[in-house]
Design a protein around this motif. Structure first.
Motif, PDB file in Angstrom:
ATOM      1  N   GLY A 117       0.796  -1.121  -0.019  1.00 18.49           N
ATOM      2  CA  GLY A 117       0.096  -0.076  -0.272  1.00 18.49           C
ATOM      3  C   GLY A 117       0.524   1.105  -0.108  1.00 18.49           C
ATOM      4  O   GLY A 117       0.253   2.568   0.065  1.00 18.49           O
ATOM      5  N   GLY A 118       2.217   1.148  -0.248  1.00 18.38           N
ATOM      6  CA  GLY A 118       3.003   2.235  -0.336  1.00 18.38           C
ATOM      7  C   GLY A 118       3.741   2.503   0.753  1.00 18.38           C
ATOM      8  O   GLY A 118       4.387   3.611   0.969  1.00 18.38           O
ATOM      9  N   THR A 119       3.671   1.793   1.685  1.00 21.63           N
ATOM     10  CA  THR A 119       4.392   1.926   2.974  1.00 21.63           C
ATOM     11  C   THR A 119       5.433   0.566   3.355  1.00 21.63           C
ATOM     12  O   THR A 119       4.982  -0.287   2.827  1.00 21.63           O
ATOM     13  N   GLU A 120       6.436   0.908   3.918  1.00 21.10           N
ATOM     14  CA  GLU A 120       7.463  -0.222   4.124  1.00 21.10           C
ATOM     15  C   GLU A 120       6.765  -0.678   5.285  1.00 21.10           C
ATOM     16  O   GLU A 120       6.619  -0.069   6.503  1.00 21.10           O
ATOM     17  N   ASP A 121       6.929  -2.095   5.296  1.00 18.14           N
ATOM     18  CA  ASP A 121       6.510  -2.819   6.580  1.00 18.14           C
ATOM     19  C   ASP A 121       7.669  -3.108   7.326  1.00 18.14           C
ATOM     20  O   ASP A 121       8.714  -3.652   6.774  1.00 18.14           O
ATOM     21  N   THR A 122       7.831  -2.666   8.445  1.00 17.50           N
ATOM     22  CA  THR A 122       8.935  -2.715   9.120  1.00 17.50           C
ATOM     23  C   THR A 122       8.870  -3.442  10.362  1.00 17.50           C
ATOM     24  O   THR A 122       9.941  -3.869  11.156  1.00 17.50           O
ATOM     25  N   GLY A 123       7.353  -3.903  10.562  1.00 19.96           N
ATOM     26  CA  GLY A 123       7.125  -4.595  12.095  1.00 19.96           C
ATOM     27  C   GLY A 123       7.504  -5.939  11.882  1.00 19.96           C
ATOM     28  O   GLY A 123       7.787  -6.650  10.887  1.00 19.96           O
ATOM     29  N   PRO A 124       7.465  -6.787  12.901  1.00 23.51           N
ATOM     30  CA  PRO A 124       7.559  -8.206  13.000  1.00 23.51           C
ATOM     31  C   PRO A 124       6.316  -8.787  12.285  1.00 23.51           C
ATOM     32  O   PRO A 124       5.215  -8.537  12.436  1.00 23.51           O
ATOM     33  N   GLU A 125       6.641 -10.055  11.732  1.00 27.49           N
ATOM     34  CA  GLU A 125       5.628 -10.802  10.958  1.00 27.49           C
ATOM     35  C   GLU A 125       4.986 -11.812  11.776  1.00 27.49           C
ATOM     36  O   GLU A 125       5.633 -12.259  12.783  1.00 27.49           O
ATOM     37  N   GLY A 126       3.661 -11.374  12.252  1.00 25.33           N
ATOM     38  CA  GLY A 126       2.948 -12.245  12.732  1.00 25.33           C
ATOM     39  C   GLY A 126       2.121 -13.343  12.222  1.00 25.33           C
ATOM     40  O   GLY A 126       2.440 -13.575  10.998  1.00 25.33           O
TER      41      GLY A 126
END
Length: 191
Positions: A77-86
């Motif tokens: 969606g145009g954002t970098e996913d930096t969180g941990p993968e759940g």
């Protein structure tokens, strides 16, 4: 990325604007590739890139990592996913019967009948869904993944829908090969 106020139909890779397939149906097909148990991670990424960029073969090999990063950012969606993968709580295909009516309700029409709906528009509609059957199912899956207690009606739903309550992760290529090996041992000559 051009910014969230625009709906990009090209992405900058190697200093050039490359056309992409931004329709939600195309992106859902690409997401299906990432769920394929018969492909190694590198094969999944390669196939996804070929589906996403109509001119993939013109991308210089040294720019393909940049093309992959741009594609993954677009898919998010145009954002970098930096969180941990759940844990995986949603399957676009298996949950389509829950997703489609909720997204259509938000859109005020059946979006499948429209000739083009940008992926980011689809994500915006999806994120505005709110309470409903889909959110109830995802909440149950979240509780199960965390080992939290379920309400009586949730336990009953799980009992009646055991195949929907938990999402089975696709087999890894190694697991698939092992299953095929065992199958050949147990049922020789049956392919």
């Amino acid at each position: 990325m051009k910014g969230l106020w625009q709906l990009p139909e090209t992405l900058s890779v190697g200093g050039k604007e490359l056309p992409i397939h931004p329709d939600f149906r195309d992106v859902l097909g690409i997401l299906r590739v990432f769920q394929r148990p018969d492909l190694w991670p590198e094969g999944k990424l390669y196939l996804a890139l070929r589906l996403f960029y109509p001119g993939f073969e013109t991308i210089p090999p040294q720019c393909r990592a940049e093309a992959a990063d741009a594609m993954l950012c677009f898919l998010a969606g145009g954002t970098e996913d930096t969180g941990p993968e759940g844990p995986r709580l949603l399957d676009w295909d298996r949950d389509a019967d829950l997703i489609i009516p909720d997204v259509n309700r938000v859109a005020g029409k059946d979006i499948r009948s429209l000739p083009f709906v940008h992926w980011w528009t689809f994500l915006s509609l999806f994120s505005a869904v709110g309470e409903g059957r889909l959110s109830a199912v995802v909440n149950i899956r979240r509780k199960l993944a965390r080992g939290e207690g379920l309400e009586p009606w949730e336990r009953e739903w799980c009992r009646q829908n055991p195949g929907r309550a938990r999402l089975k992760e696709p087999d890894t290529p190694e697991e698939r090969l092992e299953k095929e090996r065992l199958s050949a041992l147990l049922m020789p000559g049956k392919e």
